[in-house]
Design a protein around this motif. Structure first.
Motif, mmCIF file in Angstrom:
data_model
loop_
_atom_site.group_PDB
_atom_site.id
_atom_site.type_symbol
_atom_site.label_atom_id
_atom_site.label_comp_id
_atom_site.label_asym_id
_atom_site.label_seq_id
_atom_site.Cartn_x
_atom_site.Cartn_y
_atom_site.Cartn_z
ATOM 1 N N TYR A 165 58.712 28.304 -80.968
ATOM 2 C CA TYR A 165 58.978 27.944 -82.360
ATOM 3 C C TYR A 165 60.177 28.752 -82.835
ATOM 4 O O TYR A 165 60.168 29.984 -82.765
ATOM 5 N N ASP A 201 61.335 22.501 -78.907
ATOM 6 C CA ASP A 201 60.808 23.531 -79.798
ATOM 7 C C ASP A 201 59.948 22.869 -80.873
ATOM 8 O O ASP A 201 60.266 21.775 -81.364
ATOM 9 N N LEU A 202 58.859 23.503 -81.248
ATOM 10 C CA LEU A 202 57.940 22.900 -82.214
ATOM 11 C C LEU A 202 58.603 22.596 -83.551
ATOM 12 O O LEU A 202 58.142 21.718 -84.290
ATOM 13 N N SER A 203 59.683 23.285 -83.874
ATOM 14 C CA SER A 203 60.367 23.028 -85.143
ATOM 15 C C SER A 203 60.947 21.624 -85.214
ATOM 16 O O SER A 203 61.300 21.149 -86.297
ATOM 17 N N PHE A 250 51.734 18.764 -83.716
ATOM 18 C CA PHE A 250 51.509 19.149 -82.326
ATOM 19 C C PHE A 250 50.058 18.826 -81.989
ATOM 20 O O PHE A 250 49.137 19.328 -82.638
ATOM 21 N N ALA A 308 53.916 31.256 -81.470
ATOM 22 C CA ALA A 308 54.699 30.060 -81.801
ATOM 23 C C ALA A 308 53.840 29.018 -82.502
ATOM 24 O O ALA A 308 54.244 28.437 -83.517
ATOM 25 N N ILE A 309 52.643 28.761 -81.989
ATOM 26 C CA ILE A 309 51.767 27.744 -82.574
ATOM 27 C C ILE A 309 51.369 28.130 -83.993
ATOM 28 O O ILE A 309 51.424 27.312 -84.926
ATOM 29 N N GLN A 336 52.839 30.256 -86.084
ATOM 30 C CA GLN A 336 53.980 30.256 -87.005
ATOM 31 C C GLN A 336 54.410 28.834 -87.348
ATOM 32 O O GLN A 336 54.835 28.561 -88.478
ATOM 33 N N PHE A 337 54.295 27.929 -86.386
ATOM 34 C CA PHE A 337 54.588 26.516 -86.638
ATOM 35 C C PHE A 337 53.699 25.979 -87.757
ATOM 36 O O PHE A 337 54.177 25.332 -88.701
ATOM 37 N N ASN A 360 54.338 27.644 -91.238
ATOM 38 C CA ASN A 360 55.575 27.214 -91.882
ATOM 39 C C ASN A 360 55.623 25.715 -92.152
ATOM 40 O O ASN A 360 56.696 25.168 -92.417
ATOM 41 N N GLY A 414 53.873 23.009 -90.234
ATOM 42 C CA GLY A 414 53.549 22.042 -89.194
ATOM 43 C C GLY A 414 52.088 21.643 -89.195
ATOM 44 O O GLY A 414 51.238 22.286 -89.815
#
Length: 484
Positions: free
Chosen positions: A280, A288-290, A295, A311-312, A314-315, A318, A320
């Motif tokens: 992320y 990238d997840l962004s 997901f 990463a998951i 924070q996705f 923010n 996601g």
């Protein structure tokens, strides 16, 4: 996940309910505005998994593969246990060998990905991707030099973004006699949007289905599409060919019905191939997840790394959407000591962001049950959204959840076991928010299973078992994407 004998037991207990439910037809997805932009499309013949053709010597020679003819210089097609591969074989290169396309990809190239690993116990080596725009007369290097140091396949991504006729060449540049294996080369058509398109902000959203954590282990098939044992980034045939009448058998994965339905609603779907990192905020990773709105991870069978867990979370934090699907205890399909309830609990309890961020944990249980103990409020769009009202959920060996409003006050049970009160115990599906993002969890992979999968896998049709299963997954998908 289903165990046939246990499923028969459950069927006898709920025969009347199930037989009535199956008289209903699966509703057609409600039409939505078509997504702007062009759907991501693989170049003809790709992904190349190197599973056809034979070349057993390092002597320079050409071999006909699925995508066309390639020249292998100081390279062969390896199929031993020491050759890292996802199918029957992969390319093994030594010294300063190479593999080169002898044909042109006529639609250019956007993002190219290559899986790579060292052979057996060999030491590290470096390699590069080169591209020709003049039918092989000359080549130019693309991206950075890559170091292969692990015997486990990982994915390197290159942003090519060139139109017209192209040929690829992979060159081993260092490491001497140390050998490197290459597998699963993907190439998207130029201008198809992958890697250069920002996260969608309009009606059409991008959904990423994970294939990087053992979703194909054992008899599992929890991806959209599988070709030669590989869940590549772009399902094939291209999703641009999906129409209102397209069958879920358009793709071969056991959750293809879900993906096809999302495309019919105007959205784009991709898969995260095995060996590809979950990141992320990494602009060099085209997946990238962004770059995605939602997901989807259906029954992971390998534990997330510390970096992936960060990463998951924070996705989601923010903005996601995360769709979590678990399975029952003792469902370790790859015998690595982890099953999906443990993997999900590890994500939520052992991370660098926040303990129990979503306000629920997965119980280590195993239930077979058809429950109509569903949340009935008309304001919850997961249970009563654009795709219809959800009234029941059938588990064929699944796990329940315990909710903790103290940890996250937004956690909401959606469906509970028949014997449970609609409280914090024995939830079969739940949702919550974290930061500005959203989360949904279902405790069994059976309801998403559409009954058709990869050759050799035994799957069951849970998607059409009752009308509520498709409605639940699609309503939840749209809620996660903030469309309802």
């Amino acid at each position: 996940m289903r165990y046939p004998l246990r499923w028969l037991t459950a069927s006898l207990l709920s025969l009347t309910v199930l037989s009535c439910a199956k008289q209903d037809n699966l509703p057609s997805p409600v039409a939505a505005t078509t997504a702007t932009g062009t759907a991501d499309v693989s170049s003809a013949g790709f992904p190349e998994g190197f599973d056809t053709g034979t070349k057993t010597a390092y002597t320079t020679g050409s071999v006909t593969l699925g995508s066309g003819s390639w020249t292998l210089n100081d390279a062969l097609l390896g199929n031993t246990t020491a050759d890292p591969k996802t199918g029957a074989q992969s390319v093994r290169v030594r010294n300063v060998g190479s593999l080169t396309m002898n044909f042109n990809a006529t639609t250019g190239a956007g993002v190219v990905t290559v899986q790579h690993a060292v052979y057996g116990t060999d030491g590290s080596s470096q390699w590069e991707l080169w591209v020709s725009q003049n039918s092989g007369s000359s080549y130019a290097k693309v991206g950075s030099t890559i170091t292969s140091s692990s015997a486990t396949l990982s994915t390197a991504s290159f942003t090519v973004n060139l139109s017209g006729n192209l040929r690829l060449q992979i060159r081993k540049t260092s490491g001497g006699t140390n050998r490197v294996n290459f597998d699963n080369v993907t190439m998207e058509q130029y201008g198809s949007g992958g890697g250069t398109t920002p996260p969608p902000t309009g009606t059409g959203k991008k959904f990423l289905f994970d294939g990087s954590h053992g979703e194909l282990a054992g008899n599992a098939d929890w991806v959209l599409d599988v070709n030669s044992g590989v869940a590549s980034r772009y399902p094939t045939p291209a999703q641009s060919g999906i129409t209102a009448t397209t069958s879920e058998t358009f793709w071969t994965g056991a959750v293809s019905a879900w993906g096809v339905a999302l495309v019919k609603l105007g959205h784009t779907v991709e898969q995260l191939p095995a060996g590809t990192a979950i990141s992320y905020g990494n602009s060099s990773n085209s997946q990238d997840l962004s770059n995605y709105s939602v997901f989807v991870v259906d029954e992971p069978n390998t534990v997330f790394t510390a970096a992936e867990k960060t990463a998951i979370l924070q996705f989601v934090q923010n903005g996601g959407g995360l769709f979590m699907i678990s399975d029952h205890t003792i469902s370790d399909r790859n015998n690595d000591g982890w099953d999906s309830p443990e993997i999900w609990n590890d994500l939520m309890q052992n991370n660098s962001v926040k303990a129990n961020p979503f306000g629920f944990s997965v119980n280590m249980d195993n239930i077979v049950e058809n429950s109509s103990n569903a949340l009935t409020t008309s304001t919850n769009t997961i249970m009563n959204g654009s795709q219809g009202r959800v009234s029941q959920l059938s588990f064929h060996n699944g796990a329940t959840m315990t909710l903790s409003p103290t940890a996250n006050s937004t956690v909401q049970g959606l469906i509970w076991r028949t014997s449970a009160t609609q409280g914090n115990s024995l939830a079969m599906a739940a949702s919550s928010t974290f930061g500005t993002g959203r989360v949904v969890i279902i405790g069994d992979s059976s309801p998403a299973d559409d009954g058709t999968g990869s050759p050799g896998n035994t799957v069951y049709d849970g998607w059409n078992e009752n009308v509520s299963h498709a409605r639940l997954h699609l309503n939840a998908s749209l809620w996660l994407a903030k469309l309802q």
